[in-house]
Enzyme design. Structure first.
Site, PDB file in Angstrom:
ATOM      1  N   LYS A  85       0.838  -1.209   0.000  1.00  0.00           N
ATOM      2  CA  LYS A  85       0.000   0.000   0.000  1.00  0.00           C
ATOM      3  C   LYS A  85       0.876   1.263   0.000  1.00  0.00           C
ATOM      4  O   LYS A  85       0.651   2.208  -0.757  1.00  0.00           O
ATOM      5  CB  LYS A  85      -0.911  -0.019   1.240  1.00  0.00           C
ATOM      6  CG  LYS A  85      -1.650   1.268   1.498  1.00  0.00           C
ATOM      7  CD  LYS A  85      -2.709   1.505   0.464  1.00  0.00           C
ATOM      8  CE  LYS A  85      -3.310   2.891   0.602  1.00  0.00           C
ATOM      9  NZ  LYS A  85      -4.319   3.160  -0.405  1.00  0.00           N
TER      10      LYS A  85
ATOM     11  N   CYS B 108      -3.791  10.687   0.732  1.00  0.00           N
ATOM     12  CA  CYS B 108      -3.083   9.415   0.581  1.00  0.00           C
ATOM     13  C   CYS B 108      -1.678   9.620   0.049  1.00  0.00           C
ATOM     14  O   CYS B 108      -0.709   9.302   0.705  1.00  0.00           O
ATOM     15  CB  CYS B 108      -3.862   8.524  -0.371  1.00  0.00           C
ATOM     16  SG  CYS B 108      -5.613   8.528   0.011  1.00  0.00           S
TER      17      CYS B 108
HETATM   18  N1  SAJ Z   1      -1.452  14.732  -9.472  1.00  0.00           N
HETATM   19  C1  SAJ Z   1      -0.533  15.479 -10.203  1.00  0.00           C
HETATM   20  N2  SAJ Z   1      -0.116  15.008 -11.409  1.00  0.00           N
HETATM   21  C2  SAJ Z   1      -0.571  13.830 -11.927  1.00  0.00           C
HETATM   22  C3  SAJ Z   1      -1.497  13.069 -11.176  1.00  0.00           C
HETATM   23  C4  SAJ Z   1      -1.918  13.532  -9.938  1.00  0.00           C
HETATM   24  O1  SAJ Z   1      -0.096  16.562  -9.786  1.00  0.00           O
HETATM   25  O2  SAJ Z   1      -0.152  13.491 -13.043  1.00  0.00           O
HETATM   26  C5  SAJ Z   1      -1.913  15.230  -8.160  1.00  0.00           C
HETATM   27  C6  SAJ Z   1      -3.416  15.488  -8.114  1.00  0.00           C
HETATM   28  O3  SAJ Z   1      -3.737  16.752  -8.628  1.00  0.00           O
HETATM   29  C7  SAJ Z   1      -3.678  15.383  -6.620  1.00  0.00           C
HETATM   30  C8  SAJ Z   1      -2.686  14.297  -6.163  1.00  0.00           C
HETATM   31  O4  SAJ Z   1      -1.729  14.215  -7.188  1.00  0.00           O
HETATM   32  O5  SAJ Z   1      -3.384  16.597  -5.949  1.00  0.00           O
HETATM   33  C9  SAJ Z   1      -3.297  12.939  -5.903  1.00  0.00           C
HETATM   34  O6  SAJ Z   1      -4.257  12.600  -6.879  1.00  0.00           O
HETATM   35  P1  SAJ Z   1      -4.424  11.146  -7.497  1.00  0.00           P
HETATM   36  O7  SAJ Z   1      -5.559  11.150  -8.417  1.00  0.00           O
HETATM   37  O8  SAJ Z   1      -3.132  10.689  -8.068  1.00  0.00           O
HETATM   38  O9  SAJ Z   1      -4.673  10.196  -6.247  1.00  0.00           O
HETATM   39  P2  SAJ Z   1      -5.748  10.174  -4.987  1.00  0.00           P
HETATM   40  O10 SAJ Z   1      -5.051  10.764  -3.797  1.00  0.00           O
HETATM   41  O11 SAJ Z   1      -7.061  10.693  -5.363  1.00  0.00           O
HETATM   42  O12 SAJ Z   1      -5.873   8.571  -4.779  1.00  0.00           O
HETATM   43  C10 SAJ Z   1      -4.706   7.786  -4.573  1.00  0.00           C
HETATM   44  C11 SAJ Z   1      -4.723   6.610  -5.543  1.00  0.00           C
HETATM   45  N3  SAJ Z   1      -3.401   5.972  -5.573  1.00  0.00           N
HETATM   46  C12 SAJ Z   1      -2.715   5.794  -6.715  1.00  0.00           C
HETATM   47  O13 SAJ Z   1      -3.094   6.170  -7.804  1.00  0.00           O
HETATM   48  C13 SAJ Z   1      -1.391   5.087  -6.587  1.00  0.00           C
HETATM   49  C14 SAJ Z   1      -5.803   5.628  -5.112  1.00  0.00           C
HETATM   50  O14 SAJ Z   1      -5.760   4.458  -5.926  1.00  0.00           O
HETATM   51  C15 SAJ Z   1      -5.590   5.218  -3.644  1.00  0.00           C
HETATM   52  O15 SAJ Z   1      -6.608   4.341  -3.191  1.00  0.00           O
HETATM   53  C16 SAJ Z   1      -5.685   6.475  -2.810  1.00  0.00           C
HETATM   54  O16 SAJ Z   1      -4.638   7.354  -3.230  1.00  0.00           O
HETATM   55  C17 SAJ Z   1      -5.551   6.071  -1.345  1.00  0.00           C
HETATM   56  O17 SAJ Z   1      -6.581   6.037  -0.640  1.00  0.00           O
HETATM   57  O18 SAJ Z   1      -4.464   5.677  -0.921  1.00  0.00           O
END
Ligand code: SAJ
Length: 401
Positions: A202, A256
């Protein structure tokens, strides 16, 4: 089959609902917050998750899910409580321990105990020791496992059922027993391992994403200095068949990705320098964006001898959601407002109103603004026309200019 879910938050409540609806399991949901318990029993969803409230109402009406503030005897217990920080990014497992202590007196032969909370490596073994210290007669008689979730906020109903899951028991029998439980409502594959690997898995998933986003953010800082369009650069680099660079943004938010890597760096500081650097870069990116806005305001004032109108576009922590918690966009807006007396218009099209900021429609704000700052890449922003007359700080690639 009766299961007791300890913690009715962003993961515990949806999992309890899906286990009741898809798995036909009788669920007792337990939360220390009486208001959460009351709302759940009334069929009111206290978290933000599209489509989930209707499902809650169904299972409450059918008598498959009830909520209480204390646990009762069941066949399986799930620990889904928060694991926040204490002090300097040290994980605090006291909620996991408190929830575990509250179910220990109820455990009996053949029961299953599973931790889902994101936890530092070794937590499941520590909780097993605690259980056997308090109830030595249960050693070898109950099943103990760790099973993290990996659902994407906003897509939880689909992902809870269809995502693969990793399940790690303290022994093989525990892993098999937990697999049996999850197979009642999960259609994805259930991959067996041990508890420590499942815990680390995780943390690895979210650290991996954090490191990859940090790479994109670092490129954006380099390109800003070098006079290169980072969006064009990434698009071209991604034409390579084995390169897939993510998007830079105004920092990493949510509950997360910006949190879990610290569970590794706190425990293994000497070995986790790359993971720690990624955290620093992604935190720095938000501070850098705020500085850029403040400087743009100062330059405008010097040039035009008046204060500019500034549109801050987006408050949510990622595109096309209404979740503002732990959002770098929100912290940038707060910082800019503290350091400047410019006329600031705050925009968040996914939220009707905000307790602190008066929100402005995105088109109106864009029309009125001298300086436009794109903080969150919401889809509607992409329909706005580019304007050479405005100063546009596009931190999330709306125009890719
Ligand atoms: N972000 C960027 N650039 C990108 C992708 C995301 O700057 O190319 C930023 C987003 O704007 C945001 C942050 O990253 O601020 C996180 O967004 P996200 O969509 O990547 O992830 P979360 O936090 O919504 O959900 C994550 C997911 N983990 C992964 O993709 C590895 C989800 O599957 C997990 O279940 C969740 O964390 C968790 O609960 O741990």
């Amino acid at each position: 089959m009766k299961a007791c879910f300890m913690g009715l938050g962003y993961i515990g409540l949806p999992t309890a609902i899906i286990a009741a609806k898809e798995g036909g399991i009788d669920i007792l949901g337990v939360d220390i917050n009486p208001s959460v318990v009351e709302q759940t029993n009334e069929g009111h969803l206290h978290i933000i998750e599209p489509g989930m409230e209707v499902m809650l109402q169904d299972v409450v009406k059918a008598g498959k899910l009830t909520a209480k503030t204390t646990p009762e005897v069941a066949d399986a217990y799930f620990i889904v409580v928060p694991t926040p920080f204490k002090g300097n990014h040290e994980p605090d497992i006291s909620y996991v321990e408190a929830a575990t202590r509250s179910v220990v007196p109820l455990l009996k032969d053949g029961d299953l105990y599973v931790i889902e909370s994101t936890s530092p490596v070794g937590t499941t073994e520590r909780m097993a020791e605690l259980i056997f210290k308090l109830r030595p007669e249960l050693r070898g008689k109950i099943y103990i496992a760790y099973c993290p979730e990996r659902v994407l906020p906003g897509n939880v109903i689909y992902e809870l059922v269809h995502n693969d899951r990793v399940i790690g028991g303290i022994d093989d029998a525990s892993t098999r027993k937990a697999q049996e439980f999850y197979s009642r409502f999960v259609k994805g594959n259930l991959h067996p391992t041990n508890a420590r690997t499942a815990e680390m898995c995780k943390l690895t998933e979210n650290s991996s994403r954090d490191v990859q986003i940090a790479f994109a953010n670092e490129l954006s800082l380099i390109c800003d200095r070098a006079g290169i369009n980072v969006w064009e650069l990434i698009e071209l680099a991604n034409k390579h068949p084995r390169v897939n660079i993510l998007r830079p943004g105004c920092g990493v938010g949510g509950h997360c990705i910006a949190v879990d890597p610290y569970f590794i760096t706190a425990a293994y500081p000497d070995e986790s320098t790359l993971i720690a650097d990624a955290r620093r870069i992604n935190n720095y990116k938000a501070a850098w964006c705020a500085e850029k806005v403040i400087n743009a305001i100062l330059n405008f004032e010097l040039e035009h001898s008046r204060k500019p109108t500034v549109a801050m576009m987006g408050l949510a922590f990622k595109p096309d959601i209404d979740d503002l918690r732990e959002s770098p966009a929100k912290s940038i807006v707060a910082k800019v407002m503290q350091s400047s007396t410019a006329h600031i218009l705050v925009v968040e099209p996914n939220v009707a109103e905000h307790p602190v900021y008066k929100l402005t429609d995105y088109r109106t704000a864009y029309d009125k603004a001298d300086i436009v700052v794109f903080l969150t890449g919401h889809t509607p922003f992409k329909s706005l026309p580019w304007s050479d007359k405005k100063i546009i700080l596009d931190f999330c690639g709306i125009f890719k200019k």
